[in-house]
Design an enzyme around this catalytic site. Structure first.
Site, PDB file in Angstrom:
ATOM      1  N   LYS A   1     -11.704   0.155   0.799  1.00 38.01           N
ATOM      2  CA  LYS A   1     -11.860   1.627   0.508  1.00 38.01           C
ATOM      3  C   LYS A   1     -11.264   1.935  -1.037  1.00 38.01           C
ATOM      4  O   LYS A   1     -10.506   0.934  -1.678  1.00 38.01           O
ATOM      5  CB  LYS A   1     -10.846   2.177   1.346  1.00 38.01           C
ATOM      6  CG  LYS A   1      -9.287   1.950   1.331  1.00 38.01           C
ATOM      7  CD  LYS A   1      -8.705   2.696   2.567  1.00 38.01           C
ATOM      8  CE  LYS A   1      -7.229   2.487   2.633  1.00 38.01           C
ATOM      9  NZ  LYS A   1      -6.847   1.264   3.430  1.00 38.01           N
TER      10      LYS A   1
ATOM     11  N   ASP B   1      -2.626   6.259  -3.585  1.00 39.58           N
ATOM     12  CA  ASP B   1      -1.557   5.513  -2.765  1.00 39.58           C
ATOM     13  C   ASP B   1      -1.284   4.333  -3.640  1.00 39.58           C
ATOM     14  O   ASP B   1      -1.737   4.047  -4.917  1.00 39.58           O
ATOM     15  CB  ASP B   1      -1.727   5.203  -1.536  1.00 39.58           C
ATOM     16  CG  ASP B   1      -2.931   4.006  -1.393  1.00 39.58           C
ATOM     17  OD1 ASP B   1      -3.699   3.834  -2.363  1.00 39.58           O
ATOM     18  OD2 ASP B   1      -2.569   3.203  -0.524  1.00 39.58           O
TER      19      ASP B   1
ATOM     20  N   SER C   1       0.817  -1.172  -0.009  1.00 39.38           N
ATOM     21  CA  SER C   1       0.113  -0.007  -0.177  1.00 39.38           C
ATOM     22  C   SER C   1       0.814   1.412   0.018  1.00 39.38           C
ATOM     23  O   SER C   1       1.382   1.560  -0.944  1.00 39.38           O
ATOM     24  CB  SER C   1      -0.871  -0.120   1.387  1.00 39.38           C
ATOM     25  OG  SER C   1      -1.932   0.982   1.228  1.00 39.38           O
TER      26      SER C   1
HETATM   27  C1  VG1 Z   1      -2.899   2.594   8.447  1.00 43.33           C
HETATM   28  C2  VG1 Z   1      -4.022   3.453   8.680  1.00 43.33           C
HETATM   29  C3  VG1 Z   1      -5.457   2.783   8.464  1.00 43.33           C
HETATM   30  C4  VG1 Z   1      -5.511   1.817   7.256  1.00 43.33           C
HETATM   31  C5  VG1 Z   1      -4.192   1.182   7.261  1.00 43.33           C
HETATM   32  C6  VG1 Z   1      -4.140   0.219   5.700  1.00 43.33           C
HETATM   33  O1  VG1 Z   1      -2.826   1.626   9.242  1.00 43.33           O
HETATM   34  O2  VG1 Z   1      -4.055   4.215   9.926  1.00 43.33           O
HETATM   35  O3  VG1 Z   1      -6.666   3.620   8.691  1.00 43.33           O
HETATM   36  O4  VG1 Z   1      -6.592   1.223   7.175  1.00 43.33           O
HETATM   37  O5  VG1 Z   1      -3.213   1.845   7.122  1.00 43.33           O
HETATM   38  O6  VG1 Z   1      -4.217   1.353   4.619  1.00 43.33           O
HETATM   39  P1  VG1 Z   1      -2.111   1.492  10.588  1.00 43.33           P
HETATM   40  O7  VG1 Z   1      -2.236   0.605  11.571  1.00 43.33           O
HETATM   41  O8  VG1 Z   1      -0.501   2.070  10.212  1.00 43.33           O
HETATM   42  O9  VG1 Z   1      -2.414   2.953  11.501  1.00 43.33           O
HETATM   43  V1  VG1 Z   1      -3.429   0.937   3.256  1.00 43.33           V
HETATM   44  O10 VG1 Z   1      -3.876   2.109   2.081  1.00 43.33           O
HETATM   45  O11 VG1 Z   1      -1.873   1.075   3.748  1.00 43.33           O
HETATM   46  O12 VG1 Z   1      -3.895  -0.637   2.920  1.00 43.33           O
HETATM   47 CO    CO Z   2      -3.767   1.352   0.155  1.00 40.94          CO
END
Ligand code: VG1
Ligand code: CO
Length: 545
Positions: A378, A279, A115
């Site tokens: 999302k 992203d 991601s």
């Molecule tokens: C982060 C965000 C969270 C999101 C996750 C995956 O997690 O805070 O809201 O769902 O990334 O997003 P964390 O545990 O690092 O706070 V993605 O677009 O990286 O799959």
């Molecule tokens: Co992502």
């Protein structure tokens, strides 16, 4: 042709525990012999095998994507899977994978992505499993996968040549059907069912301009096909639109700290009307107006308040859901609409049951994530199209929509302060001390504010009753302002402390303050309360969004 299945002896690796969104590690960790294979076999084992099943497979195109696709195809074949639908070139954005799983009603899918984490040989790689509703596997499955990684002794892999994943069409690999699909087509079709493409086309034809920054990650092909192809936006509307294995050195995290080129462009005198970025795996979105970055929490609230202007949502919104640290802006909209608002732990997997049960139509997270019941992830490009549809339907600017929203509902000043790469023990120590401290906080006064609630957030899923504890420490004051602390579950280096800050302001005369100034009291309090400096040695965050 005789098909050979090799059974390879292996031993468990430490730490193959899925985090907020799958297993994420350095590429070099994934390149160790058996590392990926152990995890993939553990997925199959946790699911009770995949014999006779169909799966979807694709990733965000980052370094190691293509190699991993070949390994997973051969392992799926060895495990007797009937079919794997794979995105051309191994490419599928996270929301597109969700869309394809649902459309072709497959057993599930494997998404290769880390991601928003940087890519390249020294960057990160990741893998996650999505279930048949198209959404991230719930905790009971990720726990089962982890348990399998701890006891694995062998895995199966077909002894076959690499499959051609660059040519669209149906083929065969060691007795299994491999269907290579256009990575964009199914997703683009779904978007046309939801949004008023004719109105958006007219908006562009009238001379409005936008800039979509793909950050050299996977959203590029989707945005280019839809915006420049189907919607008639001029060529060049999408920048950094070709996915590169190292994201061209970009940090594919669409926020003002990392998408600086876009922010500079939107602050310039000749700025386009609308700016957006997505992203690494195209599930996040950043919405930008001229000289204005819309906070993701506000974006969710504005989308909810105006949803019926968009054809796919004209029937209305059944309910909304937000992660706990996300601002309460959408709660106010829900109240006004008389619909429920659910508060879940961080991570999209917690929205799946609410969406499946029809309890929520729209969901969002403060981390630049917004989505709806159209898929179970999302969806970055979806959010951008939603905003375009709103701009076209209202003929207002981004700023006008945001200011009108604040005037009607009040403004939730909101910011997240990240302290990245801190020592893991120090981070755990800080959280442990905080958990102790909050036990005696309720009713006390801090910086002139009375503490109304102080707890470690826990969630009981209203659909399946599952319980998730320790989801973040929150301190809520009598005036509604909040400070929330949690540790990231997606990082790969040390620990990241996230501090979420929020304050509500009803008075329109006070809606134009600088966010950091508006939150200054709470920021100071957040340091004091958690002893951030004492525990971590840090006086200032590494990233402020
Ligand atoms: C982060 C965000 C969270 C999101 C996750 C995956 O997690 O805070 O809201 O769902 O990334 O997003 P964390 O545990 O690092 O706070 V993605 O677009 O990286 O799959
Ligand atoms: Co992502």
């Amino acid at each position: 042709m005789t098909t050979y299945v090799n059974t390879i002896k292996t031993k468990p690796f430490d730490g193959q525990k899925p985090g907020t969104s799958g297993l994420r590690k350095k590429v070099t960790v994934f390149q160790q012999p058996h590392y990926l294979e152990n995890f993939v076999q553990s997925i199959f084992d946790a699911l009770g095998g995949v014999a006779g099943k169909a799966l979807v497979l694709g990733g965000d195109g980052r370094y190691h994507n293509r190699q991993a696709v070949q390994v997973i195809l051969k392992m799926a074949a060895a495990s007797g899977a009937a079919k794997v639908i794979v995105g051309q070139g191994g490419i599928l954005s996270t929301p597109a994978a969700s869309c394809v799983i649902r459309k072709y009603q497959t057993f599930g899918g494997i998404i290769l992505s880390a991601s928003h984490n940087p890519g390249g040989p020294d960057g990160d790689f990741g893998i996650k499993y999505n279930i048949d509703n198209g959404g991230p596997a719930p905790e009971k499955i990720t726990d089962a996968i982890y348990a399998c990684t701890l006891s694995i002794t062998e895995y199966q892999i077909a002894d076959a040549a690499d499959h051609d994943i660059d040519t669209v069409g149906s083929g065969e690999l060691a007795g299994m059907t491999v269907e290579v699909i256009d990575s964009v087509a199914d997703y683009a079709e779904l978007m046309q069912e939801l949004f008023d493409f004719a109105a958006i086309r007219r908006w562009f034809a009238a001379g409005h301009r936008m800039r979509f920054d793909g950050l050299s990650a996977v959203s590029g092909p989707y945005a280019t096909h839809i915006l420049e192809g189907l919607l008639g936006a001029p060529a060049g509307t999408v920048v950094n639109g070709v996915p590169l294995e190292d994201f061209g050195g970009h940090h594919p995290d669409p926020n003002p700290a990392h998408a600086t080129e876009l922010i500079d462009c939107m602050n310039a005198a000749d700025a386009p009307d609308f700016g957006a970025a997505s992203d690494g795996d195209a599930d996040r979105n950043m919405i930008v107006g001229r000289n204005l970055v819309v906070t993701p929490s506000d974006s969710l609230a504005i989308i909810a308040a105006n949803a019926t202007l968009v054809p796919g949502y004209a029937r209305g919104v059944a309910g909304v859901a937000r992660s706990m640290p996300t601002s309460c802006a959408v709660d106010r909209v829900a109240k006004a609409l008389g619909i429920p608002c659910f508060e879940t732990p961080t991570g999209w997997k917690f929205f799946g049951n609410l969406l499946d049960a029809g309890l929520a139509t729209l969901c969002g997270e403060e981390s630049y994530g917004t989505g709806s019941d159209h898929v179970r992830e999302k969806d970055g490009v979806w959010a951008v199209l939603f905003w375009l549809n709103l701009l076209a339907a209202t003929n207002k600017s981004v700023t006008q929509l945001v200011e009108a929203h604040w005037a009607q509902f009040g403004r939730n000043y909101y910011s997240r302060h990240d302290y990245e790469g801190i020592d893991t023990d120090a981070a755990n120590g800080l959280m442990a001390a905080l958990r102790e401290k909050i036990k005696t906080l309720i009713g006390t006064t801090l910086a002139g504010k009375t503490v109304q609630l102080a707890d470690d957030f826990a969630y009981d899923d209203p659909v399946d009753g599952s319980h998730s504890g320790k989801q973040g420490v929150r301190v809520v004051f009598a005036d509604g302002s909040r400070v929330v602390y949690r540790l990231s579950g997606t990082g790969t280096e040390g620990a990241t402390l996230r501090v979420y800050l929020e304050r509500f302001e009803a008075d329109p005369a006070r809606h134009a303050l600088d966010t950091q100034l508006a939150l200054a009291d709470l920021i100071a309090l957040s340091h004091e309360l958690a002893g951030i400096k004492q525990h971590t040695g840090r006086e200032t965050p590494t990233v402020v969004t």
